[in-house]
Design a protein around this motif. Sequence first.
Motif, PDB file in Angstrom:
ATOM      1  N   ALA A 178      36.602  41.500  44.526  1.00  0.00           N
ATOM      2  CA  ALA A 178      35.759  42.496  45.187  1.00  0.00           C
ATOM      3  C   ALA A 178      35.646  43.776  44.362  1.00  0.00           C
ATOM      4  CB  ALA A 178      36.340  42.815  46.552  1.00  0.00           C
ATOM      5  N   LYS A 179      36.333  43.837  43.229  1.00  0.00           N
ATOM      6  CA  LYS A 179      36.303  45.041  42.383  1.00  0.00           C
ATOM      7  C   LYS A 179      36.533  46.281  43.231  1.00  0.00           C
ATOM      8  CE  LYS A 179      33.817  44.064  38.186  1.00  0.00           C
ATOM      9  NZ  LYS A 179      32.787  43.076  38.265  1.00  0.00           N
ATOM     10  N   ILE A 180      37.617  46.250  43.968  1.00  0.00           N
ATOM     11  CA  ILE A 180      37.832  47.284  44.972  1.00  0.00           C
ATOM     12  C   ILE A 180      37.876  48.692  44.386  1.00  0.00           C
ATOM     13  CG2 ILE A 180      40.206  47.978  45.604  1.00  0.00           C
ATOM     14  CD1 ILE A 180      39.777  46.309  48.082  1.00  0.00           C
ATOM     15  N   SER A 181      38.405  48.813  43.163  1.00  0.00           N
ATOM     16  CA  SER A 181      38.549  50.164  42.628  1.00  0.00           C
ATOM     17  C   SER A 181      37.187  50.801  42.356  1.00  0.00           C
ATOM     18  CB  SER A 181      39.364  50.132  41.354  1.00  0.00           C
ATOM     19  OG  SER A 181      38.687  49.339  40.416  1.00  0.00           O
ATOM     20  N   GLU A 182      36.158  49.998  42.293  1.00  0.00           N
ATOM     21  CA  GLU A 182      34.844  50.552  41.981  1.00  0.00           C
ATOM     22  C   GLU A 182      33.985  50.792  43.199  1.00  0.00           C
ATOM     23  OE1 GLU A 182      32.340  48.930  39.134  1.00  0.00           O
ATOM     24  OE2 GLU A 182      33.909  48.691  37.642  1.00  0.00           O
ATOM     25  N   ASP A 183      34.501  50.505  44.353  1.00  0.00           N
ATOM     26  CA  ASP A 183      33.611  50.682  45.496  1.00  0.00           C
ATOM     27  C   ASP A 183      34.272  51.476  46.594  1.00  0.00           C
ATOM     28  OD1 ASP A 183      35.103  49.088  47.181  1.00  0.00           O
ATOM     29  OD2 ASP A 183      34.067  47.281  46.583  1.00  0.00           O
ATOM     30  N   THR A 184      33.668  51.404  47.724  1.00  0.00           N
ATOM     31  CA  THR A 184      34.047  52.299  48.800  1.00  0.00           C
ATOM     32  C   THR A 184      35.283  51.860  49.577  1.00  0.00           C
ATOM     33  OG1 THR A 184      32.623  51.007  50.200  1.00  0.00           O
ATOM     34  CG2 THR A 184      31.660  52.929  49.173  1.00  0.00           C
ATOM     35  N   LEU A 185      35.676  50.620  49.441  1.00  0.00           N
ATOM     36  CA  LEU A 185      36.736  50.147  50.321  1.00  0.00           C
ATOM     37  C   LEU A 185      38.038  50.880  50.086  1.00  0.00           C
ATOM     38  CD1 LEU A 185      35.971  46.396  50.060  1.00  0.00           C
ATOM     39  CD2 LEU A 185      35.523  47.905  51.953  1.00  0.00           C
ATOM     40  N   GLN A 186      38.289  51.169  48.835  1.00  0.00           N
ATOM     41  CA  GLN A 186      39.501  51.899  48.491  1.00  0.00           C
ATOM     42  C   GLN A 186      39.573  53.199  49.277  1.00  0.00           C
ATOM     43  OE1 GLN A 186      41.596  50.735  46.289  1.00  0.00           O
ATOM     44  NE2 GLN A 186      42.875  52.419  45.618  1.00  0.00           N
ATOM     45  N   THR A 187      38.440  53.800  49.471  1.00  0.00           N
ATOM     46  CA  THR A 187      38.453  55.088  50.148  1.00  0.00           C
ATOM     47  C   THR A 187      38.481  54.926  51.666  1.00  0.00           C
ATOM     48  OG1 THR A 187      36.076  55.170  49.968  1.00  0.00           O
ATOM     49  CG2 THR A 187      37.308  56.281  48.259  1.00  0.00           C
ATOM     50  N   VAL A 188      38.023  53.772  52.140  1.00  0.00           N
ATOM     51  CA  VAL A 188      38.150  53.522  53.576  1.00  0.00           C
ATOM     52  C   VAL A 188      39.622  53.306  53.913  1.00  0.00           C
ATOM     53  CG1 VAL A 188      37.571  51.937  55.449  1.00  0.00           C
ATOM     54  CG2 VAL A 188      35.858  52.529  53.761  1.00  0.00           C
ATOM     55  N   LEU A 189      40.327  52.657  53.001  1.00  0.00           N
ATOM     56  CA  LEU A 189      41.729  52.326  53.254  1.00  0.00           C
ATOM     57  C   LEU A 189      42.603  52.724  52.069  1.00  0.00           C
ATOM     58  CD1 LEU A 189      40.891  48.909  54.721  1.00  0.00           C
ATOM     59  CD2 LEU A 189      42.326  50.529  55.900  1.00  0.00           C
ATOM     60  N   PRO A 190      42.893  53.991  51.888  1.00  0.00           N
ATOM     61  CA  PRO A 190      43.662  54.365  50.709  1.00  0.00           C
ATOM     62  C   PRO A 190      45.082  53.797  50.752  1.00  0.00           C
ATOM     63  CG  PRO A 190      43.405  56.229  52.166  1.00  0.00           C
ATOM     64  CD  PRO A 190      42.610  55.127  52.751  1.00  0.00           C
ATOM     65  N   THR A 191      45.647  53.662  49.610  1.00  0.00           N
ATOM     66  CA  THR A 191      47.023  53.203  49.409  1.00  0.00           C
ATOM     67  C   THR A 191      47.380  51.977  50.256  1.00  0.00           C
ATOM     68  OG1 THR A 191      47.855  54.781  51.033  1.00  0.00           O
ATOM     69  CG2 THR A 191      47.934  55.477  48.735  1.00  0.00           C
ATOM     70  N   GLN A 192      46.436  51.072  50.391  1.00  0.00           N
ATOM     71  CA  GLN A 192      46.761  49.860  51.129  1.00  0.00           C
ATOM     72  C   GLN A 192      47.667  48.961  50.303  1.00  0.00           C
ATOM     73  OE1 GLN A 192      42.906  49.690  50.991  1.00  0.00           O
ATOM     74  NE2 GLN A 192      42.658  48.454  49.177  1.00  0.00           N
ATOM     75  N   SER A 193      48.451  48.157  50.989  1.00  0.00           N
ATOM     76  CA  SER A 193      49.185  47.155  50.221  1.00  0.00           C
ATOM     77  C   SER A 193      48.360  45.884  50.277  1.00  0.00           C
ATOM     78  CB  SER A 193      50.578  46.957  50.788  1.00  0.00           C
ATOM     79  OG  SER A 193      50.545  46.142  51.907  1.00  0.00           O
ATOM     80  N   PRO A 194      47.960  45.386  49.123  1.00  0.00           N
ATOM     81  CA  PRO A 194      46.981  44.314  49.102  1.00  0.00           C
ATOM     82  C   PRO A 194      47.543  42.974  49.555  1.00  0.00           C
ATOM     83  CG  PRO A 194      47.755  44.800  46.905  1.00  0.00           C
ATOM     84  CD  PRO A 194      48.398  45.800  47.811  1.00  0.00           C
ATOM     85  N   THR A 195      46.649  42.112  49.925  1.00  0.00           N
ATOM     86  CA  THR A 195      47.059  40.758  50.266  1.00  0.00           C
ATOM     87  C   THR A 195      46.949  39.898  49.012  1.00  0.00           C
ATOM     88  OG1 THR A 195      44.870  39.931  50.716  1.00  0.00           O
ATOM     89  CG2 THR A 195      45.974  41.084  52.506  1.00  0.00           C
ATOM     90  N   GLN A 196      47.502  38.755  49.089  1.00  0.00           N
ATOM     91  CA  GLN A 196      47.446  37.833  47.952  1.00  0.00           C
ATOM     92  C   GLN A 196      46.565  36.634  48.277  1.00  0.00           C
ATOM     93  OE1 GLN A 196      49.096  38.787  45.244  1.00  0.00           O
ATOM     94  NE2 GLN A 196      49.835  40.550  46.379  1.00  0.00           N
ATOM     95  N   MET A 197      45.749  36.744  49.282  1.00  0.00           N
ATOM     96  CA  MET A 197      44.985  35.564  49.720  1.00  0.00           C
ATOM     97  C   MET A 197      44.074  35.050  48.616  1.00  0.00           C
ATOM     98  SD  MET A 197      43.894  36.489  53.580  1.00  0.00           S
ATOM     99  CE  MET A 197      43.628  34.881  54.297  1.00  0.00           C
ATOM    100  N   PRO A 198      44.030  33.746  48.437  1.00  0.00           N
ATOM    101  CA  PRO A 198      43.111  33.202  47.449  1.00  0.00           C
ATOM    102  C   PRO A 198      41.683  33.223  47.975  1.00  0.00           C
ATOM    103  CG  PRO A 198      44.459  31.458  48.422  1.00  0.00           C
ATOM    104  CD  PRO A 198      44.811  32.716  49.139  1.00  0.00           C
ATOM    105  N   LYS A 199      40.728  33.366  47.061  1.00  0.00           N
ATOM    106  CA  LYS A 199      39.337  33.417  47.498  1.00  0.00           C
ATOM    107  C   LYS A 199      38.794  32.004  47.747  1.00  0.00           C
ATOM    108  CE  LYS A 199      37.882  33.330  42.750  1.00  0.00           C
ATOM    109  NZ  LYS A 199      37.367  34.042  41.617  1.00  0.00           N
ATOM    110  N   GLY A 200      37.690  31.930  48.436  1.00  0.00           N
ATOM    111  CA  GLY A 200      37.055  30.624  48.598  1.00  0.00           C
ATOM    112  C   GLY A 200      36.295  30.480  49.892  1.00  0.00           C
ATOM    113  N   TRP A 201      35.607  29.358  49.999  1.00  0.00           N
ATOM    114  CA  TRP A 201      34.872  29.059  51.229  1.00  0.00           C
ATOM    115  C   TRP A 201      35.847  28.598  52.294  1.00  0.00           C
ATOM    116  CZ3 TRP A 201      29.911  30.307  51.992  1.00  0.00           C
ATOM    117  CH2 TRP A 201      29.127  30.594  50.862  1.00  0.00           C
ATOM    118  N   LEU A 202      35.708  29.130  53.492  1.00  0.00           N
ATOM    119  CA  LEU A 202      36.560  28.721  54.606  1.00  0.00           C
ATOM    120  C   LEU A 202      35.870  27.634  55.415  1.00  0.00           C
ATOM    121  CD1 LEU A 202      37.495  32.339  55.668  1.00  0.00           C
ATOM    122  CD2 LEU A 202      39.011  30.706  54.583  1.00  0.00           C
ATOM    123  N   THR A 203      34.635  27.392  55.071  1.00  0.00           N
ATOM    124  CA  THR A 203      33.815  26.405  55.776  1.00  0.00           C
ATOM    125  C   THR A 203      33.166  25.524  54.712  1.00  0.00           C
ATOM    126  OG1 THR A 203      31.960  27.911  55.562  1.00  0.00           O
ATOM    127  CG2 THR A 203      33.216  28.028  57.621  1.00  0.00           C
TER     128      THR A 203
END
Length: 420
Positions: A178-203
Amino acid sequence: MNDILKEYLAKQQPQTQENYPILVLKTGRERSLLNRHPWVFSGAVKDLPTAENGDIIQVQDSKKNILGYGFFDTKSQITVRLFEFCAQNIRIDDAYWHKKIKNAYELRKKYVLNLATNAYRLLHAEGDFLPGIIVDIYNKVAVIQVLIKGIEKVFPAILGGLQQLGLEYIYLKTKENAKISEDTLQTVLPTQSPTQMPKGWLTDVFEKPLNIIENNLKFPIDVVKGQKTGFFLDQRENRLLLQHYSKGKNVLNAFSYTGGFSVYALAGGAKSVHSVDISKDAIAVCEQAITMNFGKNAPHTSISADCFDFLKKTEELYDIIVLDPPAFAKNAKSVHNATRGYKELNLTAFKKIAPGGLIFTFSCSGNVDRDLFRKVVFGAAADAHRQVRILHQLSQPADHPVNIYHPEGEYLKGLVLQVE
Ligand code: SAH
């Protein structure tokens, strides 16, 4: 669902406690929670519970009054992110999460969705009283970003809630993807501890090319490779405003990404549009979007370049300049440097705008608030010795709601400036 993801989810320990672990606040530190601000910072905590990262815990004040429930985070300065404020014990089961998702959907159905638009943000973290998750809907496809461990632990219930809405295709993004450092999410949730979930289709995989319509304009979406969840839905209304002002104008769309503002400018009858972005991939998608809407002969030029350099070097004077850079302030410490970046950028734009022209200038850094952003733009206008008036003050649309008790959620700020 792919096997890696299935295996990962199966390994998550469901929380088994009948009674949730309790975190007790220091005396007097309950005030912000009584005001429904959803974050507990580590300095406010008296007694830590015995709980794992991501567990649901109950928060109490120093007199043992119940204040609410939230996700425990052992790795962040934000020790708890509350999703429920209440004074009594409650049961948080699957139906609880399903209702939250349903409520979020009802809000969009009432205030956002219409026949001209089939892409919207369904879940906006704290703005939907559900910290740590973003869900964007692109036509038939939902794209999820999980931002904290707590959401992972209740993920099956969340997925169930999305499926109850009839969403057939669901894709999970990772933080890195998600390239989080380049977008707004970082600022919505500062200093979050990230998850390690693998990406992919859930369906099932959505095999066809994915297109959306937004205000009757078409856009191709690449949920797998695109930045963020694939598209910047938060600028929908601001793009429409640009469309209204574009007739016969020379428009520069700086930081154009998939060309959202460019498509709207052309739809509004712009004489010429230049789209500039540093990413070649983004430029390719932008060109595709232009062709989809206007064919091959639209008066559009795309340029893969650094916008700071481009603005300094260009010999054009534009009638309209759009400045929508990525978040320069990724955390509180970088605010000073970020303001210098915003000032330089706006100053160069003031030098390249034709007399009587308009600048649409934005900041999506949550750490730079509306007043500070306006001061920075004021400084740039003064240095450029231009006469400048604010015509509009812009923000994020209703599908990116701001919880009034959590002003940090208001990350997108914009000004439309008329420059003499
Ligand atoms: N306005 C866009 C969103 C912009 S996102 C929309 O409405 O969809 C920010 C974009 O800035 C990204 O596409 C990123 O590739 C680009 N970018 C980042 N730094 C840049 C720079 N120095 N010069 C040009 N583009 C840059």
